[in-house]
Design a protein around this motif. Structure first.
Motif, PDB file in Angstrom:
ATOM      1  N   SER A  64      63.221  66.776  41.957  1.00 43.13           N
ATOM      2  CA  SER A  64      61.912  67.239  42.412  1.00 43.13           C
ATOM      3  C   SER A  64      60.846  66.334  41.818  1.00 43.13           C
ATOM      4  N   PRO A  65      59.701  66.188  42.504  1.00 46.67           N
ATOM      5  CA  PRO A  65      58.577  65.461  41.887  1.00 46.67           C
ATOM      6  C   PRO A  65      58.141  66.072  40.567  1.00 46.67           C
ATOM      7  N   LEU A  66      58.429  67.351  40.373  1.00 47.70           N
ATOM      8  CA  LEU A  66      58.058  68.003  39.123  1.00 47.70           C
ATOM      9  C   LEU A  66      58.846  67.465  37.938  1.00 47.70           C
ATOM     10  N   ASP A  67      59.970  66.755  38.219  1.00 41.00           N
ATOM     11  CA  ASP A  67      60.727  66.131  37.119  1.00 41.00           C
ATOM     12  C   ASP A  67      59.852  65.191  36.311  1.00 41.00           C
ATOM     13  N   MET A  68      58.814  64.626  36.937  1.00 43.44           N
ATOM     14  CA  MET A  68      57.957  63.669  36.244  1.00 43.44           C
ATOM     15  C   MET A  68      57.174  64.322  35.114  1.00 43.44           C
ATOM     16  N   VAL A  69      56.952  65.612  35.205  1.00 45.34           N
ATOM     17  CA  VAL A  69      56.195  66.298  34.152  1.00 45.34           C
ATOM     18  C   VAL A  69      57.045  67.265  33.354  1.00 45.34           C
ATOM     19  N   ARG A  70      58.208  67.631  33.889  1.00 41.41           N
ATOM     20  CA  ARG A  70      59.068  68.577  33.182  1.00 41.41           C
ATOM     21  C   ARG A  70      59.825  67.912  32.033  1.00 41.41           C
ATOM     22  N   LYS A  71      60.194  66.633  32.206  1.00 44.03           N
ATOM     23  CA  LYS A  71      61.081  65.976  31.257  1.00 44.03           C
ATOM     24  C   LYS A  71      60.265  65.078  30.326  1.00 44.03           C
ATOM     25  N   PRO A  72      60.447  65.210  29.021  1.00 47.22           N
ATOM     26  CA  PRO A  72      59.620  64.459  28.064  1.00 47.22           C
ATOM     27  C   PRO A  72      59.648  62.956  28.269  1.00 47.22           C
ATOM     28  N   ALA A  73      60.843  62.379  28.505  1.00 42.44           N
ATOM     29  CA  ALA A  73      60.935  60.924  28.661  1.00 42.44           C
ATOM     30  C   ALA A  73      60.137  60.459  29.875  1.00 42.44           C
ATOM     31  N   LYS A  74      60.190  61.234  30.944  1.00 44.30           N
ATOM     32  CA  LYS A  74      59.442  60.861  32.148  1.00 44.30           C
ATOM     33  C   LYS A  74      57.951  61.053  31.926  1.00 44.30           C
ATOM     34  N   ARG A  75      57.564  62.060  31.172  1.00 40.96           N
ATOM     35  CA  ARG A  75      56.143  62.234  30.874  1.00 40.96           C
ATOM     36  C   ARG A  75      55.616  61.042  30.083  1.00 40.96           C
ATOM     37  N   ARG A  76      56.411  60.565  29.118  1.00 39.15           N
ATOM     38  CA  ARG A  76      55.983  59.407  28.328  1.00 39.15           C
ATOM     39  C   ARG A  76      55.870  58.160  29.211  1.00 39.15           C
ATOM     40  N   ALA A  77      56.862  57.971  30.114  1.00 33.92           N
ATOM     41  CA  ALA A  77      56.809  56.813  31.010  1.00 33.92           C
ATOM     42  C   ALA A  77      55.621  56.912  31.957  1.00 33.92           C
ATOM     43  N   LEU A  78      55.360  58.112  32.452  1.00 36.31           N
ATOM     44  CA  LEU A  78      54.220  58.315  33.333  1.00 36.31           C
ATOM     45  C   LEU A  78      52.916  58.021  32.613  1.00 36.31           C
ATOM     46  N   ALA A  79      52.810  58.476  31.370  1.00 31.41           N
ATOM     47  CA  ALA A  79      51.602  58.207  30.580  1.00 31.41           C
ATOM     48  C   ALA A  79      51.426  56.710  30.366  1.00 31.41           C
ATOM     49  N   ALA A  80      52.536  55.989  30.114  1.00 31.17           N
ATOM     50  CA  ALA A  80      52.448  54.540  29.923  1.00 31.17           C
ATOM     51  C   ALA A  80      51.964  53.852  31.197  1.00 31.17           C
ATOM     52  N   LEU A  81      52.483  54.281  32.349  1.00 34.67           N
ATOM     53  CA  LEU A  81      52.054  53.693  33.612  1.00 34.67           C
ATOM     54  C   LEU A  81      50.576  53.980  33.875  1.00 34.67           C
ATOM     55  N   LEU A  82      50.130  55.174  33.519  1.00 35.27           N
ATOM     56  CA  LEU A  82      48.715  55.505  33.695  1.00 35.27           C
ATOM     57  C   LEU A  82      47.841  54.624  32.810  1.00 35.27           C
TER      58      LEU A  82
END
Length: 526
Positions: free
Chosen positions: A157-175
């Motif tokens: 799900s697209p929600l995986d990007m915010v549910r999982k800590p590693a993906k949240r960190r990667a998303l923050a880095a991309l931002l």
């Protein structure tokens, strides 16, 4: 991660392209009994081969990046490139590309940072070289943030990007890096010379987007292209498929060529048997389907409406070596840029029914015998070499042209353009043995007649791309460029692995397995 429930002992994989071969290797390595069905007489799919009268030539992709992913797939069954039959030998191209511009200038692209900085200084000045170094660092940051958590991963799900800590960190880095801005303007902040900027943005075409509108996260593609190196297998790109197929059958897998799948029998939501044109049936507990999105619905898999990427006209044939030796660029890969740029993308990537042919063509010329002399063809009239010409063009949704009629005439126009740019003799002496156009891609079942599948719009990328585990079935998994992670040789290999993980339940590798080296990973020929 959602996985196939119930028994998965017997798996059928439909399609022996790179994604199907990778899936078959990872499944075999995990102890599954795998049958791989391919309609052609050789493996490879989009990375296959065409046979000329006295030679063979790669039929599709000619640019190889991240060859480590081939190592990973082979290692799934305990093989290495050296243990394949014949051994797989891949060499790094130096330079990766040679670009020629309308003003006559040329710029070579090197993976080594010092060599590339010196080339930029020579052609564009010291200030641009400093900008190049900053750009290279930014591209590496985009790639490092993106690879493990957005490319080499399964999304439920697209929600995986915010549910999982590693993906949240990667998303923050991309931002932080501005990854959700636009690639062209972002690169423009580092480089002022528009010619140089093209070399770090044209790759957006692989994702089906004009650089000015492509998301900056697609900076991962030019990073792979320009920093991690471009490679070429001895014998041609099809040697990759031969090696993967050999490893698969040596490990006990069953590969059946000339075997076209015509249907799938379902019991409720589960595929139970795959039917082929010769009347045979293959029972399965799970199924990996690599059919293109343009033809996948005939196998019982529903898909939503998608916007297709631009297409391409590709001519394959031979030229006399003595003629090619007089051309203004002597390189394995030459990017022949026209003067227009933004207009070119507007022409080929515009909306439905509004596309048109390039008024000022930018082209990719490929001469593999300059890297692998064994590919030369000796004929009574003299030595020849294989040659391919690729011209981006609109897909059939954007411009429903009658390619069966206009294809040869358009090729003649392209050759005349190259004659005018200094490639003397090409119009008279390029013998074309195979011409691919959007109509031939359509006849192979490709979406809107494009080998680049669905465009990487925001709504069609990452977790928003067509799912590799469709909701319409409980044991059918999708692999290939139309699903995650997307278009390209590395992504096709990743796609097959991710599909296999849906069946075996294996999670993605840790971040320290992210390919990021620039060294030679296979024996070099010089």
């Amino acid at each position: 991660m959602k996985t196939v429930a119930g028994p998965t002992d017997r798996v059928v994989v439909v399609g022996a392209g790179l994604s199907g071969l990778a899936a078959a290797l990872y499944l075999t390595g995990a102890g599954r009994s795998v049958t791989l069905l391919e309609r052609a007489d050789h493996p490879g799919g989009r990375v296959g081969r065409y046979r000329g009268p006295d030679y063979e030539i790669d039929s599709g992709a000619t640019v190889l990046t991240l060859p480590e992913l081939i190592n990973h797939a082979l290692a799934a069954v305990g093989q290495t490139p050296q243990t394949c039959t014949p051994p797989l030998r891949i060499h790094q191209l130096t330079p990766s590309y040679h670009a020629k511009f309308a003003d006559g200038a040329t710029i070579r692209v090197f993976a080594d940072p010092e060599t590339m900085a010196a080339e930029v200084t020579r052609t564009c000045g010291a200030e641009e070289a400093r900008g190049y170094r900053r750009l290279r660092s930014w591209l590496a940051g985009i790639y490092d943030a993106e690879f493990g958590e957005f490319m080499d991963t399964n999304f439920d799900s697209p929600l995986d990007m915010v549910r999982k800590p590693a993906k949240r960190r990667a998303l923050a880095a991309l931002l932080r890096l501005g990854g959700f801005g636009r690639l062209g303007p972002r690169v423009g902040k580092f480089l002022r010379d528009p010619r140089l900027a093209r070399l770090f943005t044209f790759q957006a075409l692989y994702a089906g987007m004009p650089p000015a509108r492509a998301l900056a996260v697609y900076g991962a593609i030019p990073h792979m292209d320009t920093s991690l190196g471009v490679y070429f297998p001895q014998g041609g790109m099809s040697a990759i498929a031969v090696a993967l197929a050999d490893a698969f059958t040596s490990a006990g897998g069953t590969l059946l060529l000339n075997t076209e799948v015509t249907g799938i029998d379902y019991a409720g939501r589960r595929a139970q048997r795959v039917r082929t044109a010769d009347g045979r049936g293959f029972d399965c507990d799970a199924l990996v389907l690599t059919a293109d999105l343009g033809s996948i619905e005939r196998f019982g898999v529903r898909r939503r409406r998608l916007r297709a990427a631009p297409s391409a006209v590709v001519a394959h044939g031979t030229v006399p070596a003595e003629i090619a030796a007089t051309w203004p660029v002597q390189a394995h890969h030459t990017i022949e840029f026209g003067a227009a740029w933004d207009r070119t993308f507007d022409e080929i990537a515009t909306g439905r029914g509004k596309g048109r042919l390039m008024s000022d063509p930018s082209l990719l010329l490929t001469r593999p015998a300059l890297t692998d002399p064994a590919l030369h063809i000796d004929r009574p009239e003299g030595r020849h070499e294989p040659f391919s010409l690729l011209a981006p063009c609109p897909n059939l949704d954007s411009a429903p042209l009658d390619w069966d009629r206009i294809g040869p005439f358009y090729l003649r126009e392209l050759l005349e353009v190259l004659e005018s740019r200094g490639y003397h003799g090409i119009a008279e002496h390029f013998t074309v043995d195979h011409l691919d156009t959007p109509s031939t891609w359509r006849d192979q079942g490709m979406l809107a007649g494009t080998p680049f599948s669905a465009a990487h719009l925001f709504r069609q990328t990452g977790p928003f791309r067509p799912r590799n585990f469709p909701r319409s079935s409980d044991n059918v998994v999708i692999a290939g460029c139309g699903t995650t992670p997307g278009v390209g040789v590395p992504t096709a290999l990743l796609s097959g692995k991710l599909a296999a993980y849906r069946i075996t339940g294996v999670t993605a590798p840790t971040r320290d397995e992210t390919p990021r080296t620039t060294g030679i990973v296979f024996p070099a020929n010089h």
